[in-house]
Write an enzyme that holds these catalytic residues in place. Structure first.
Site, PDB file in Angstrom:
ATOM      1  N   ARG A  44       0.947  -1.225  -0.185  1.00 50.57           N
ATOM      2  CA  ARG A  44       0.215  -0.012   0.013  1.00 50.57           C
ATOM      3  C   ARG A  44       1.014   1.288   0.131  1.00 50.57           C
ATOM      4  NH1 ARG A  44      -3.022  -2.420   4.999  1.00 50.57           N
ATOM      5  NH2 ARG A  44      -0.890  -2.611   5.550  1.00 50.57           N
ATOM      6  N   GLY A  45       2.062   1.357   0.391  1.00 55.54           N
ATOM      7  CA  GLY A  45       2.731   2.404   0.845  1.00 55.54           C
ATOM      8  C   GLY A  45       3.023   3.324  -0.398  1.00 55.54           C
ATOM      9  N   ASP A 104       7.753   2.680  -1.850  1.00 54.77           N
ATOM     10  CA  ASP A 104       7.511   3.730  -0.881  1.00 54.77           C
ATOM     11  C   ASP A 104       9.141   3.861  -0.423  1.00 54.77           C
ATOM     12  OD1 ASP A 104       7.161   1.405   0.371  1.00 54.77           O
ATOM     13  OD2 ASP A 104       6.017   2.133   1.823  1.00 54.77           O
ATOM     14  N   ASP A 107      14.016  -1.148   1.987  1.00 55.76           N
ATOM     15  CA  ASP A 107      14.603  -1.872   3.069  1.00 55.76           C
ATOM     16  C   ASP A 107      15.366  -2.915   2.956  1.00 55.76           C
ATOM     17  OD1 ASP A 107      14.645  -1.528   5.965  1.00 55.76           O
ATOM     18  OD2 ASP A 107      12.853  -2.957   5.922  1.00 55.76           O
ATOM     19  N   SER A 108      14.995  -4.148   2.981  1.00 56.32           N
ATOM     20  CA  SER A 108      15.676  -5.394   2.928  1.00 56.32           C
ATOM     21  C   SER A 108      16.026  -5.639   1.531  1.00 56.32           C
ATOM     22  CB  SER A 108      14.856  -6.807   3.486  1.00 56.32           C
ATOM     23  OG  SER A 108      13.890  -6.930   2.543  1.00 56.32           O
ATOM     24  N   LEU A 112      11.274  -5.088  -3.845  1.00 52.07           N
ATOM     25  CA  LEU A 112      11.501  -4.555  -5.212  1.00 52.07           C
ATOM     26  C   LEU A 112      12.213  -5.706  -5.879  1.00 52.07           C
ATOM     27  CD1 LEU A 112      10.891  -2.054  -6.211  1.00 52.07           C
ATOM     28  CD2 LEU A 112      13.183  -1.283  -5.739  1.00 52.07           C
ATOM     29  N   LYS A 135      16.892   2.731   2.817  1.00 47.17           N
ATOM     30  CA  LYS A 135      17.597   2.491   3.845  1.00 47.17           C
ATOM     31  C   LYS A 135      18.634   1.516   3.540  1.00 47.17           C
ATOM     32  CE  LYS A 135      13.803   1.672   6.456  1.00 47.17           C
ATOM     33  NZ  LYS A 135      12.860   1.546   8.070  1.00 47.17           N
TER      34      LYS A 135
HETATM   35  P1  IMP Z   1      11.788  -4.707   1.929  1.00 50.34           P
HETATM   36  O1  IMP Z   1      10.932  -5.790   1.028  1.00 50.34           O
HETATM   37  O2  IMP Z   1      12.240  -5.351   3.233  1.00 50.34           O
HETATM   38  O3  IMP Z   1      12.490  -3.775   1.105  1.00 50.34           O
HETATM   39  O4  IMP Z   1      10.652  -3.976   2.470  1.00 50.34           O
HETATM   40  C1  IMP Z   1      10.018  -3.124   1.736  1.00 50.34           C
HETATM   41  C2  IMP Z   1       8.534  -2.993   2.264  1.00 50.34           C
HETATM   42  O5  IMP Z   1       8.476  -2.932   3.551  1.00 50.34           O
HETATM   43  C3  IMP Z   1       8.103  -1.476   1.992  1.00 50.34           C
HETATM   44  O6  IMP Z   1       7.537  -1.310   0.580  1.00 50.34           O
HETATM   45  C4  IMP Z   1       7.189  -0.974   3.106  1.00 50.34           C
HETATM   46  O7  IMP Z   1       5.944  -1.108   2.619  1.00 50.34           O
HETATM   47  C5  IMP Z   1       7.789  -1.644   4.218  1.00 50.34           C
HETATM   48  N1  IMP Z   1       8.800  -0.823   5.170  1.00 50.34           N
HETATM   49  C6  IMP Z   1      10.113  -1.083   5.308  1.00 50.34           C
HETATM   50  N2  IMP Z   1      10.519  -0.088   6.132  1.00 50.34           N
HETATM   51  C7  IMP Z   1       9.446   0.686   6.362  1.00 50.34           C
HETATM   52  C8  IMP Z   1       9.295   1.910   7.235  1.00 50.34           C
HETATM   53  O8  IMP Z   1      10.332   2.295   7.932  1.00 50.34           O
HETATM   54  N3  IMP Z   1       8.032   2.300   7.479  1.00 50.34           N
HETATM   55  C9  IMP Z   1       7.236   1.872   6.768  1.00 50.34           C
HETATM   56  N4  IMP Z   1       7.159   0.731   6.084  1.00 50.34           N
HETATM   57  C10 IMP Z   1       8.187   0.253   5.659  1.00 50.34           C
HETATM   58 MG    MG Z   2       5.617  -1.069   0.620  1.00 51.59          MG
END
Ligand code: IMP
Ligand code: MG
Length: 181
Positions: A44-45, A104, A107-108, A112, A135
């Site tokens: 949703r972000g 949005d 993170d990890s 994406l 991040k």
């Molecule tokens: P990843 O798959 O770990 O890169 O996470 C990505 C998803 O985790 C993002 O699309 C966000 O929806 C959520 N996310 C990661 N960090 C944050 C944060 O600091 N605030 C809110 N949502 C986050």
């Molecule tokens: Mg997201």
């Protein structure tokens, strides 16, 4: 989750977001000219970010197809579960399309990386990626977005579409959440 988070201070103001969105659109608009060009927001972000991007791109004469995909890797808290699943898929056909994925925050990197791979599996000719926030310290999967708004430290943030337990997404700015004393 038992911990209680509350809204902390502002990290990125609405004015700074708006200025950066303008710059990003200038960086990306030449990549948005294909006949079969599709912008896909990861929900949703990304809803607010994508809405601002497409309105700004319109000023540059860009007319994308637009769709959304809902991916989930987080539960209700602030810690990733580690795997990504599609809870609502796109309906637009991306075969032979130039796809621009909008998220949005990177993170990890799992979300994406997963979404890019999925679009290629669906036959996309090329996939570019765009994220408002990054991040880099948190990266598990080696992925770098083609367009990045702001690089931020390893802190959980909310606002401008980013939520904590489905809250705070409506804020027009990015703020920290802090553990309630
Ligand atoms: P990843 O798959 O770990 O890169 O996470 C990505 C998803 O985790 C993002 O699309 C966000 O929806 C959520 N996310 C990661 N960090 C944050 C944060 O600091 N605030 C809110 N949502 C986050
Ligand atoms: Mg997201």
């Amino acid at each position: 989750m038992s911990e209680q988070y509350v809204l902390g201070d502002v990290l990125i103001s609405a004015e700074d977001i708006s200025r950066r969105v303008d710059e990003m659109v200038t960086e990306m608009e030449s990549h948005c000219r294909a006949e079969h060009f599709v912008m896909i927001g990861i929900l949703r972000g990304s809803f607010m970010f994508l809405a601002d991007l497409v309105r700004d791109l319109y000023q540059h004469g860009v007319h994308p197809r637009i769709d959304f995909i809902t991916l989930e890797s987080y539960g209700s808290g602030t810690v990733s579960s580690g795997n990504v699943k599609v809870t609502k898929d796109i309906t637009v056909d991306v075969k032979d399309a130039e796809v621009l994925l909008i998220d949005d925050i990177l993170d990890s990197g799992r979300t994406l990386a997963f979404a890019s791979e999925l679009m290629l599996q669906k036959g996309a000719k090329r996939v570019l990626t765009c994220t408002l926030l990054d991040k880099p310290e948190r990266r598990v999967v080696p992925v770098k977005a083609d367009f990045t708004g702001f690089t931020i430290p390893d802190e959980f943030v909310v606002g401008y579409g980013l939520d904590y337990d489905s809250r705070y997404g409506e804020l027009p700015y990015i703020a920290r959440v802090v553990l309630k004393a």
